[in-house]
Design a protein around this motif. Structure first.
Motif, PDB file in Angstrom:
ATOM      1  N   LEU A  97       0.816  -1.210   0.000  1.00 28.66           N
ATOM      2  CA  LEU A  97       0.000   0.000   0.000  1.00 28.66           C
ATOM      3  C   LEU A  97       0.851   1.261   0.000  1.00 28.66           C
ATOM      4  O   LEU A  97       0.499   2.251  -0.657  1.00 28.66           O
ATOM      5  N   ALA A  98       1.980   1.252   0.717  1.00 32.82           N
ATOM      6  CA  ALA A  98       2.841   2.440   0.759  1.00 32.82           C
ATOM      7  C   ALA A  98       3.368   2.774  -0.639  1.00 32.82           C
ATOM      8  O   ALA A  98       3.399   3.944  -1.048  1.00 32.82           O
ATOM      9  N   GLU A  99       3.761   1.744  -1.385  1.00 38.71           N
ATOM     10  CA  GLU A  99       4.258   1.965  -2.737  1.00 38.71           C
ATOM     11  C   GLU A  99       3.137   2.422  -3.664  1.00 38.71           C
ATOM     12  O   GLU A  99       3.329   3.303  -4.514  1.00 38.71           O
ATOM     13  N   ARG A 100       1.957   1.850  -3.491  1.00 37.00           N
ATOM     14  CA  ARG A 100       0.825   2.276  -4.312  1.00 37.00           C
ATOM     15  C   ARG A 100       0.475   3.744  -4.049  1.00 37.00           C
ATOM     16  O   ARG A 100       0.175   4.503  -4.975  1.00 37.00           O
ATOM     17  N   ASN A 101       0.519   4.165  -2.779  1.00 40.85           N
ATOM     18  CA  ASN A 101       0.256   5.564  -2.445  1.00 40.85           C
ATOM     19  C   ASN A 101       1.315   6.491  -3.039  1.00 40.85           C
ATOM     20  O   ASN A 101       1.005   7.600  -3.484  1.00 40.85           O
ATOM     21  N   ARG A 102       2.564   6.039  -3.042  1.00 39.51           N
ATOM     22  CA  ARG A 102       3.642   6.841  -3.644  1.00 39.51           C
ATOM     23  C   ARG A 102       3.368   7.040  -5.134  1.00 39.51           C
ATOM     24  O   ARG A 102       3.506   8.143  -5.668  1.00 39.51           O
ATOM     25  N   ARG A 103       2.960   5.966  -5.784  1.00 38.00           N
ATOM     26  CA  ARG A 103       2.656   6.051  -7.208  1.00 38.00           C
ATOM     27  C   ARG A 103       1.457   6.957  -7.464  1.00 38.00           C
ATOM     28  O   ARG A 103       1.405   7.665  -8.465  1.00 38.00           O
ATOM     29  N   LEU A 104       0.477   6.913  -6.563  1.00 37.98           N
ATOM     30  CA  LEU A 104      -0.706   7.759  -6.731  1.00 37.98           C
ATOM     31  C   LEU A 104      -0.337   9.236  -6.671  1.00 37.98           C
ATOM     32  O   LEU A 104      -0.855  10.051  -7.429  1.00 37.98           O
ATOM     33  N   VAL A 105       0.558   9.591  -5.758  1.00 39.41           N
ATOM     34  CA  VAL A 105       1.015  10.984  -5.650  1.00 39.41           C
ATOM     35  C   VAL A 105       1.643  11.437  -6.962  1.00 39.41           C
ATOM     36  O   VAL A 105       1.353  12.527  -7.475  1.00 39.41           O
ATOM     37  N   LEU A 106       2.499  10.588  -7.541  1.00 37.81           N
ATOM     38  CA  LEU A 106       3.146  10.922  -8.813  1.00 37.81           C
ATOM     39  C   LEU A 106       2.116  11.004  -9.940  1.00 37.81           C
ATOM     40  O   LEU A 106       2.184  11.881 -10.801  1.00 37.81           O
ATOM     41  N   ARG A 107       1.154  10.071  -9.912  1.00 36.82           N
ATOM     42  CA  ARG A 107       0.111  10.055 -10.946  1.00 36.82           C
ATOM     43  C   ARG A 107      -0.696  11.345 -10.907  1.00 36.82           C
ATOM     44  O   ARG A 107      -0.951  11.960 -11.946  1.00 36.82           O
ATOM     45  N   ASN A 108      -1.090  11.774  -9.721  1.00 32.10           N
ATOM     46  CA  ASN A 108      -1.927  12.968  -9.613  1.00 32.10           C
ATOM     47  C   ASN A 108      -1.140  14.247  -9.900  1.00 32.10           C
ATOM     48  O   ASN A 108      -1.712  15.243 -10.353  1.00 32.10           O
ATOM     49  N   LYS A 109       0.172  14.189  -9.656  1.00 31.78           N
ATOM     50  CA  LYS A 109       1.018  15.325 -10.033  1.00 31.78           C
ATOM     51  C   LYS A 109       1.049  15.446 -11.559  1.00 31.78           C
ATOM     52  O   LYS A 109       0.926  16.544 -12.119  1.00 31.78           O
ATOM     53  N   THR A 110       1.202  14.304 -12.220  1.00 29.30           N
ATOM     54  CA  THR A 110       1.191  14.293 -13.684  1.00 29.30           C
ATOM     55  C   THR A 110      -0.165  14.750 -14.211  1.00 29.30           C
ATOM     56  O   THR A 110      -0.251  15.526 -15.172  1.00 29.30           O
ATOM     57  N   ARG A 111      -1.233  14.287 -13.568  1.00 32.08           N
ATOM     58  CA  ARG A 111      -2.582  14.664 -13.990  1.00 32.08           C
ATOM     59  C   ARG A 111      -2.758  16.189 -13.916  1.00 32.08           C
ATOM     60  O   ARG A 111      -3.339  16.802 -14.811  1.00 32.08           O
ATOM     61  N   LYS A 112      -2.271  16.781 -12.841  1.00 33.84           N
ATOM     62  CA  LYS A 112      -2.404  18.232 -12.670  1.00 33.84           C
ATOM     63  C   LYS A 112      -1.649  18.982 -13.762  1.00 33.84           C
ATOM     64  O   LYS A 112      -2.139  19.973 -14.312  1.00 33.84           O
ATOM     65  N   GLU A 113      -0.455  18.501 -14.083  1.00 29.19           N
ATOM     66  CA  GLU A 113       0.334  19.141 -15.139  1.00 29.19           C
ATOM     67  C   GLU A 113      -0.380  19.050 -16.482  1.00 29.19           C
ATOM     68  O   GLU A 113      -0.428  20.030 -17.251  1.00 29.19           O
ATOM     69  N   LEU A 114      -0.954  17.886 -16.771  1.00 24.31           N
ATOM     70  CA  LEU A 114      -1.671  17.710 -18.035  1.00 24.31           C
ATOM     71  C   LEU A 114      -2.934  18.567 -18.066  1.00 24.31           C
ATOM     72  O   LEU A 114      -3.294  19.126 -19.107  1.00 24.31           O
ATOM     73  N   MET A 115      -3.603  18.693 -16.940  1.00 22.91           N
ATOM     74  CA  MET A 115      -4.812  19.503 -16.880  1.00 22.91           C
ATOM     75  C   MET A 115      -4.483  20.975 -17.124  1.00 22.91           C
ATOM     76  O   MET A 115      -5.255  21.697 -17.774  1.00 22.91           O
ATOM     77  N   CYS A 116      -3.361  21.413 -16.606  1.00 26.68           N
ATOM     78  CA  CYS A 116      -2.920  22.795 -16.862  1.00 26.68           C
ATOM     79  C   CYS A 116      -2.679  23.019 -18.353  1.00 26.68           C
ATOM     80  O   CYS A 116      -3.015  24.078 -18.898  1.00 26.68           O
ATOM     81  N   GLN A 117      -2.111  22.004 -19.013  1.00 26.40           N
ATOM     82  CA  GLN A 117      -1.878  22.117 -20.462  1.00 26.40           C
ATOM     83  C   GLN A 117      -3.199  22.217 -21.217  1.00 26.40           C
ATOM     84  O   GLN A 117      -3.347  23.016 -22.142  1.00 26.40           O
ATOM     85  N   LEU A 118      -4.185  21.408 -20.800  1.00 30.01           N
ATOM     86  CA  LEU A 118      -5.497  21.468 -21.441  1.00 30.01           C
ATOM     87  C   LEU A 118      -6.156  22.827 -21.225  1.00 30.01           C
ATOM     88  O   LEU A 118      -6.804  23.358 -22.130  1.00 30.01           O
ATOM     89  N   SER A 119      -6.011  23.372 -20.028  1.00 26.70           N
ATOM     90  CA  SER A 119      -6.594  24.685 -19.721  1.00 26.70           C
ATOM     91  C   SER A 119      -5.960  25.762 -20.591  1.00 26.70           C
ATOM     92  O   SER A 119      -6.645  26.672 -21.088  1.00 26.70           O
ATOM     93  N   GLU A 120      -4.648  25.645 -20.780  1.00 23.68           N
ATOM     94  CA  GLU A 120      -3.934  26.634 -21.601  1.00 23.68           C
ATOM     95  C   GLU A 120      -4.373  26.537 -23.058  1.00 23.68           C
ATOM     96  O   GLU A 120      -4.594  27.567 -23.720  1.00 23.68           O
ATOM     97  N   ILE A 121      -4.532  25.304 -23.564  1.00 25.12           N
ATOM     98  CA  ILE A 121      -4.937  25.112 -24.954  1.00 25.12           C
ATOM     99  C   ILE A 121      -6.360  25.623 -25.189  1.00 25.12           C
ATOM    100  O   ILE A 121      -6.647  26.294 -26.183  1.00 25.12           O
ATOM    101  N   SER A 122      -7.277  25.316 -24.238  1.00 21.11           N
ATOM    102  CA  SER A 122      -8.694  25.647 -24.428  1.00 21.11           C
ATOM    103  C   SER A 122      -9.062  27.052 -23.982  1.00 21.11           C
ATOM    104  O   SER A 122     -10.108  27.576 -24.376  1.00 21.11           O
ATOM    105  N   GLY A 123      -8.206  27.657 -23.129  1.00 15.71           N
ATOM    106  CA  GLY A 123      -8.522  28.967 -22.592  1.00 15.71           C
ATOM    107  C   GLY A 123      -9.567  28.920 -21.495  1.00 15.71           C
ATOM    108  O   GLY A 123     -10.178  29.942 -21.167  1.00 15.71           O
ATOM    109  N   ILE A 124      -9.796  27.763 -20.927  1.00 19.34           N
ATOM    110  CA  ILE A 124     -10.786  27.570 -19.855  1.00 19.34           C
ATOM    111  C   ILE A 124     -10.086  26.923 -18.661  1.00 19.34           C
ATOM    112  O   ILE A 124      -9.271  26.008 -18.839  1.00 19.34           O
ATOM    113  N   ASP A 125     -10.399  27.395 -17.461  1.00 23.24           N
ATOM    114  CA  ASP A 125      -9.802  26.810 -16.258  1.00 23.24           C
ATOM    115  C   ASP A 125     -10.501  25.482 -15.945  1.00 23.24           C
ATOM    116  O   ASP A 125     -11.402  25.394 -15.118  1.00 23.24           O
TER     117      ASP A 125
END
Length: 420
Positions: A97-125
């Motif tokens: 579980l500790a390793e899975r939680n570590r991976r989840l943190v990295l996954r959600n960090k990546t998700r946030k970065e990708l979401m920022c890119q989508l917001s920039e492309i679309s002009g919508i937050d």
């Protein structure tokens, strides 16, 4: 033909392993996340096709080829593969579980970065929106057409990466191979090399048959959790219904069955005390409420309890003799708690009720609370209930579960523990 099922919870590494094996071992991926993405993209074109329909089409298209599945294992998902003649190999990932939680943190960090890119492309937050609103937006043809054409491909490429990341959080479910008799073989990933996946027979040689695995797993089981009504005895609301009809001012009055069900659910989940329960029932049936009715209604509820099933009593005593602790988990009417012909079979500390947990089966949290109260894991439990929906919910969490039948319960338990 072989189908490799990767068995593990969220963030156990199923997606990255599947991608790696598709390249190195020539396995063809069937991915739930990919199917959901395709379903949503079709909706932009006005085509409504559920993701599991797309999944079934993908499996059919790949018939005759060796498959690898990147999805959380659930009840019913192996049947169609079995019918097609595949040999099904479950590969169990053992990430803690500790390793899975570590991976989840990295996954959600990546998700946030990708979401920022989508917001920039679309002009919508987009990040400020709820997940549902975002999904409704990018399934819309009007929305994608509002993005400059030279940026639409980049938007969709980035969006697909988000879909492929999977869940936002780790759920309580942790698939248990013992719950899936459709598996022909089960093997721990730690015992394998990547090269082994080029020849499924090598994987099989390092694993167990399902029946061998079940026999070994059964030694870990500590608790058998029983439902009550329909499992310990037949329960009937007929005495209560007769009382309600007898006291109605207008016997022809039609009662909303959903409203009555809601009253019972509120009482069983601890949201309503007994007096309010009685008052609400009377009101629904057009009966002027009187406090003297409380005791009459309680007597009717008790009259509904049938005789103890001898098959259940026998099974409980046999399991107890083998060292298992028997418990009950019931969507219970509080007025009937600690009654119902089982006080001598189940210790008070091993009786768990919906009105105490404040939840009803098949909600996940009632199973989670029971596990936590027992200070154990889902992998060390067996659950028995007469309602299929409750059994499926428990299996999806990783609890070996049996749908109760008086004629087969001893045979079903003997499959796990040997002759009882």
């Amino acid at each position: 033909m072989y189908a490799i099922i990767l068995i593990g919870g969220i963030c156990s590494g199923k997606t990255s392993l599947a991608n790696k094996l598709s390249l190195s071992a020539g396995l063809h991926i069937v991915s739930k996340d990919q199917c959901i993405y395709e379903s949503d993209m079709l909706q932009r074109q006005g085509i409504k096709k559920a993701w599991d329909t797309i999944r079934a089409e993908r499996i059919s298209e790949l018939e005759g080829k060796n498959l690898i599945f990147d999805e959380t294992l659930r009840v019913g998902k192996l049947d169609e593969i079995k019918r097609m003649g595949y040999t099904i190999i479950g590969v169990q990932l053992s990430t803690d579980l500790a390793e899975r939680n570590r991976r989840l943190v990295l996954r959600n960090k990546t998700r946030k970065e990708l979401m920022c890119q989508l917001s920039e492309i679309s002009g919508i937050d987009l990040e400020a929106m709820s997940q549902k609103k975002r999904r409704d937006l990018w399934r819309s043809g009007d929305f994608i057409n509002s993005i400059p054409k030279n940026k639409q491909s980049l938007f969709d490429e980035t969006l697909k990466q988000i879909y492929m990341l999977g869940s936002l959080f780790i759920k309580d479910e942790n698939p248990n191979p013992a719950c899936f008799p459709q598996l022909d073989y089960i093997v721990d990933f730690d015992s394998l090399d990547i090269e082994d996946f080029k020849n499924p027979n090598v994987i099989i040689s390092k694993g167990d048959t399902y029946h061998s695995y079940l026999k070994s797993w059964s030694k870990k089981v500590k608790y058998c959790i029983w439902d009550v009504g329909g499992v310990f005895y037949d329960y009937s609301l007929q005495p209560l219904n007769d009382w309600l009809v007898e006291h109605k001012n207008n016997p022809a009055n039609i009662v909303d069955s959903l409203s009555q069900k809601s009253i019972f659910n509120d009482y069983m989940s601890g949201k309503m005390n007994f007096r309010d329960f009685c008052c609400s029932l009377c009101k629904l049936h057009g009966i002027p409420y009187s406090t003297e009715y409380d005791s009459e209604i309680e007597k009717c509820l008790h009259k509904g309890i049938g005789d103890m099933f001898t098959e259940t009593e026998s099974a409980i005593l046999k399991l107890k003799k083998r060292g298992l602790i028997n418990c009950v988990l019931s969507n219970a009417l509080p007025a009937l708690a600690d009654d119902g012909n089982y006080p001598d079979l189940i210790e008070p500390e091993h009786r768990f009720y919906s009105f105490e947990i404040k939840s009803l089966k098949p909600n996940n949290d009632i199973y989670v609370a029971t596990r936590d109260n027992l200070k154990t894991s889902f992998n060390e439990l067996i659950f028995i209930d007469d309602k299929e929906r409750n059994v499926i919910a428990a299996k999806d969490l990783g609890i070996y579960s049996i749908t109760f039948d008086r004629n087969t319960i001893l045979a079903e338990l003997s499959k796990v523990f040997g002759n009882l």
